[in-house]
Design an enzyme around this catalytic site. Sequence first.
Site, mmCIF file in Angstrom:
data_model
loop_
_atom_site.group_PDB
_atom_site.id
_atom_site.type_symbol
_atom_site.label_atom_id
_atom_site.label_comp_id
_atom_site.label_asym_id
_atom_site.label_seq_id
_atom_site.Cartn_x
_atom_site.Cartn_y
_atom_site.Cartn_z
ATOM 1 C CG HIS A 1 8.927 2.301 -7.118
ATOM 2 N ND1 HIS A 1 9.969 1.670 -6.407
ATOM 3 C CD2 HIS A 1 8.758 3.333 -6.648
ATOM 4 C CE1 HIS A 1 10.101 2.803 -5.450
ATOM 5 N NE2 HIS A 1 9.708 3.633 -5.496
ATOM 6 C CG ASP B 1 11.883 10.371 -2.997
ATOM 7 O OD1 ASP B 1 13.165 10.366 -3.233
ATOM 8 O OD2 ASP B 1 11.163 9.756 -3.253
ATOM 9 C CG ASP C 1 13.653 7.848 -5.172
ATOM 10 O OD1 ASP C 1 12.839 8.739 -6.009
ATOM 11 O OD2 ASP C 1 12.892 7.203 -4.305
ATOM 12 C CG HIS D 1 10.817 5.619 -2.006
ATOM 13 N ND1 HIS D 1 10.673 6.636 -2.513
ATOM 14 C CD2 HIS D 1 10.188 5.145 -0.931
ATOM 15 C CE1 HIS D 1 9.752 7.402 -1.532
ATOM 16 N NE2 HIS D 1 9.354 6.487 -0.724
#
Length: 300
Positions: A123, A242, A159, A161
Amino acid sequence: MAERIPVFTHPDCVRHDPGAGHPETPARLQAVLARLAREPLVDLRQATPAGPEQLLTTHPEHHLQLLQAISQQGGGAVSLDTTASAASWAAVLAATGAVREALGHAMETGGHAFAAVRPPGHHALSNRAMGFCLVNNVIVAARAAQAGGRERILIVDWDVHHGNGTQALMEHDAGIRFVSMHQHPWYPGTGMAHERGVGNVFNVPRGAGAPRQLYVEDLWAAVHAATEGWPPDLVLISAGYDAMLGDPLGGFTLEAEDYAGLTLRLRERFPSVPLVALLEGGYNPSRLSEGVAATVGAMT
Ligand SMILES: [Zn+2]
């Protein structure tokens, strides 16, 4: 005989502490390292921390100085959702060293490697920490690989996200292709399929709660699309866990064997190409450790 796979890490990556009750807890990496220590085919190696100059390929000096200053002051907020502790700057340099040594192993021997690091990176924007990420580890690796002569780098981000920072840092660079499958709508809100960069971004946004085979096959279809007529000379994996069933920060349904299957498929499709996986998210430490062990096991 199967090859032993090097996993690069450093104790300073465990010391980074976003605060009590935070999901990005030191217990995550502790669980991963304890699990890998039981694997006879894993070669756990302590990396030498990098110098800050090795981050200048990806981040401006003022961003690095801010991270260092916050750590020297004992820690504090770096951005709205991201915190550093006194140990965080050392963790950043240690993680960068581990990432660079994993990449160096791949470049020098052609073998696969894993970097078991914290904080995560995908991120982080050029000049802004976000989403628990302080610097963008996978882009640091990609820039070092380019400096070493790699011309077609595939980044696979599994991931849960969207790797918004990674996308922002590579979307104008036709020498890198980015495949990201992520939950949508979800944090950080980016990663729509129409975001294509210069034709080098392949986003696979999906809703929560689907059968795990759907996620695996849709991600794999995007890897196919990204590499049709574009054979990569390096594969970097933003390896977050995740997306596993039961993760507190995601609603996908993957199991550890899905990561093994994807890793094996990448090896089969790109037979002489090294894979370098870097740890991103994954917030159930025990599930995370099984996902990492499955990934590294599939590299042997
Ligand atoms: Zn994540």
